[in-house]
Design a protein around this motif. Structure first.
Motif, PDB file in Angstrom:
ATOM      1  N   LEU A  18       0.827  -1.215   0.000  1.00  0.00           N
ATOM      2  CA  LEU A  18       0.000   0.000   0.000  1.00  0.00           C
ATOM      3  C   LEU A  18       0.856   1.258   0.000  1.00  0.00           C
ATOM      4  O   LEU A  18       0.527   2.243  -0.659  1.00  0.00           O
ATOM      5  CB  LEU A  18      -0.943  -0.014   1.204  1.00  0.00           C
ATOM      6  N   ALA A  19       1.972   1.228   0.730  1.00  0.00           N
ATOM      7  CA  ALA A  19       2.865   2.387   0.768  1.00  0.00           C
ATOM      8  C   ALA A  19       3.463   2.650  -0.616  1.00  0.00           C
ATOM      9  O   ALA A  19       3.516   3.801  -1.071  1.00  0.00           O
ATOM     10  CB  ALA A  19       3.975   2.170   1.791  1.00  0.00           C
ATOM     11  N   LEU A  20       3.907   1.587  -1.288  1.00  0.00           N
ATOM     12  CA  LEU A  20       4.472   1.767  -2.627  1.00  0.00           C
ATOM     13  C   LEU A  20       3.431   2.268  -3.613  1.00  0.00           C
ATOM     14  O   LEU A  20       3.718   3.144  -4.440  1.00  0.00           O
ATOM     15  CB  LEU A  20       5.074   0.454  -3.121  1.00  0.00           C
ATOM     16  N   LEU A  21       2.237   1.725  -3.527  1.00  0.00           N
ATOM     17  CA  LEU A  21       1.165   2.190  -4.417  1.00  0.00           C
ATOM     18  C   LEU A  21       0.826   3.655  -4.136  1.00  0.00           C
ATOM     19  O   LEU A  21       0.599   4.442  -5.054  1.00  0.00           O
ATOM     20  CB  LEU A  21      -0.075   1.322  -4.265  1.00  0.00           C
ATOM     21  N   GLY A  22       0.797   4.018  -2.862  1.00  0.00           N
ATOM     22  CA  GLY A  22       0.522   5.413  -2.493  1.00  0.00           C
ATOM     23  C   GLY A  22       1.616   6.354  -2.959  1.00  0.00           C
ATOM     24  O   GLY A  22       1.336   7.444  -3.466  1.00  0.00           O
ATOM     25  N   LEU A  23       2.874   5.939  -2.802  1.00  0.00           N
ATOM     26  CA  LEU A  23       3.980   6.770  -3.271  1.00  0.00           C
ATOM     27  C   LEU A  23       3.978   6.888  -4.792  1.00  0.00           C
ATOM     28  O   LEU A  23       4.387   7.903  -5.346  1.00  0.00           O
ATOM     29  CB  LEU A  23       5.313   6.205  -2.794  1.00  0.00           C
ATOM     30  N   GLY A  24       3.509   5.855  -5.437  1.00  0.00           N
ATOM     31  CA  GLY A  24       3.415   5.918  -6.894  1.00  0.00           C
ATOM     32  C   GLY A  24       2.305   6.837  -7.351  1.00  0.00           C
ATOM     33  O   GLY A  24       2.447   7.569  -8.327  1.00  0.00           O
ATOM     34  N   ALA A  25       1.198   6.807  -6.642  1.00  0.00           N
ATOM     35  CA  ALA A  25       0.047   7.612  -7.051  1.00  0.00           C
ATOM     36  C   ALA A  25       0.186   9.080  -6.646  1.00  0.00           C
ATOM     37  O   ALA A  25      -0.184   9.971  -7.404  1.00  0.00           O
ATOM     38  CB  ALA A  25      -1.224   7.032  -6.431  1.00  0.00           C
ATOM     39  N   ALA A  34       3.812   1.031  -9.009  1.00  0.00           N
ATOM     40  CA  ALA A  34       2.961  -0.111  -9.358  1.00  0.00           C
ATOM     41  C   ALA A  34       3.569  -1.433  -8.919  1.00  0.00           C
ATOM     42  O   ALA A  34       2.868  -2.436  -8.804  1.00  0.00           O
ATOM     43  CB  ALA A  34       2.694  -0.128 -10.857  1.00  0.00           C
ATOM     44  N   ILE A  35       4.873  -1.445  -8.626  1.00  0.00           N
ATOM     45  CA  ILE A  35       5.522  -2.663  -8.132  1.00  0.00           C
ATOM     46  C   ILE A  35       4.919  -3.064  -6.778  1.00  0.00           C
ATOM     47  O   ILE A  35       5.031  -4.211  -6.349  1.00  0.00           O
ATOM     48  CB  ILE A  35       7.053  -2.478  -8.043  1.00  0.00           C
ATOM     49  N   GLY A  36       4.239  -2.137  -6.118  1.00  0.00           N
ATOM     50  CA  GLY A  36       3.579  -2.428  -4.851  1.00  0.00           C
ATOM     51  C   GLY A  36       2.461  -3.448  -4.981  1.00  0.00           C
ATOM     52  O   GLY A  36       2.015  -4.016  -3.988  1.00  0.00           O
ATOM     53  N   ILE A  37       2.013  -3.709  -6.201  1.00  0.00           N
ATOM     54  CA  ILE A  37       0.982  -4.726  -6.419  1.00  0.00           C
ATOM     55  C   ILE A  37       1.487  -6.102  -6.000  1.00  0.00           C
ATOM     56  O   ILE A  37       0.725  -6.908  -5.479  1.00  0.00           O
ATOM     57  CB  ILE A  37       0.536  -4.716  -7.897  1.00  0.00           C
ATOM     58  N   VAL A  38       2.775  -6.355  -6.207  1.00  0.00           N
ATOM     59  CA  VAL A  38       3.338  -7.677  -5.904  1.00  0.00           C
ATOM     60  C   VAL A  38       3.275  -7.993  -4.407  1.00  0.00           C
ATOM     61  O   VAL A  38       2.694  -9.013  -4.018  1.00  0.00           O
ATOM     62  CB  VAL A  38       4.767  -7.812  -6.460  1.00  0.00           C
ATOM     63  N   PRO A  39       3.849  -7.165  -3.519  1.00  0.00           N
ATOM     64  CA  PRO A  39       3.742  -7.507  -2.100  1.00  0.00           C
ATOM     65  C   PRO A  39       2.301  -7.457  -1.581  1.00  0.00           C
ATOM     66  O   PRO A  39       1.928  -8.243  -0.714  1.00  0.00           O
ATOM     67  CB  PRO A  39       4.624  -6.478  -1.398  1.00  0.00           C
ATOM     68  N   LEU A  40       1.491  -6.557  -2.137  1.00  0.00           N
ATOM     69  CA  LEU A  40       0.096  -6.487  -1.715  1.00  0.00           C
ATOM     70  C   LEU A  40      -0.637  -7.775  -2.077  1.00  0.00           C
ATOM     71  O   LEU A  40      -1.336  -8.358  -1.247  1.00  0.00           O
ATOM     72  CB  LEU A  40      -0.593  -5.280  -2.346  1.00  0.00           C
ATOM     73  N   ALA A  41      -0.450  -8.250  -3.292  1.00  0.00           N
ATOM     74  CA  ALA A  41      -1.127  -9.474  -3.735  1.00  0.00           C
ATOM     75  C   ALA A  41      -0.642 -10.695  -2.959  1.00  0.00           C
ATOM     76  O   ALA A  41      -1.448 -11.520  -2.524  1.00  0.00           O
ATOM     77  CB  ALA A  41      -0.906  -9.687  -5.229  1.00  0.00           C
TER      78      ALA A  41
END
Length: 62
Positions: A18-25, A34-41
């Motif tokens: 979620l942190a990576l996705l937030g930093l990306g957005a 978008a690489i945050g999708i991997v640890p989130l999934a």
């Protein structure tokens, strides 16, 4: 698929994803976030394919 991601590991993966996705957005990472999708999934599914390849298991229940 057998679960191989335990509780603490699962929580850290979800938070990191979620942190990576937030930093990306909203931050400086841009599309790299978008690489945050991997640890989130992997955290939500409770299964990490890399753990399977390496023979690791952090899940207490087998």
């Amino acid at each position: 698929m057998a679960k191989n991601v335990g509780g603490l590991d699962k929580g850290l993966r979800i938070v990191a994803g979620l942190a990576l996705l937030g930093l990306g957005a909203f931050g400086p990472l841009g599309w790299w976030g978008a690489i945050g999708i991997v640890p989130l999934a992997t955290g939500l599914m409770g299964n990490c394919p890399l753990y399977s390849v390496l023979g690791l298991n952090t899940c207490p229940v087998r």
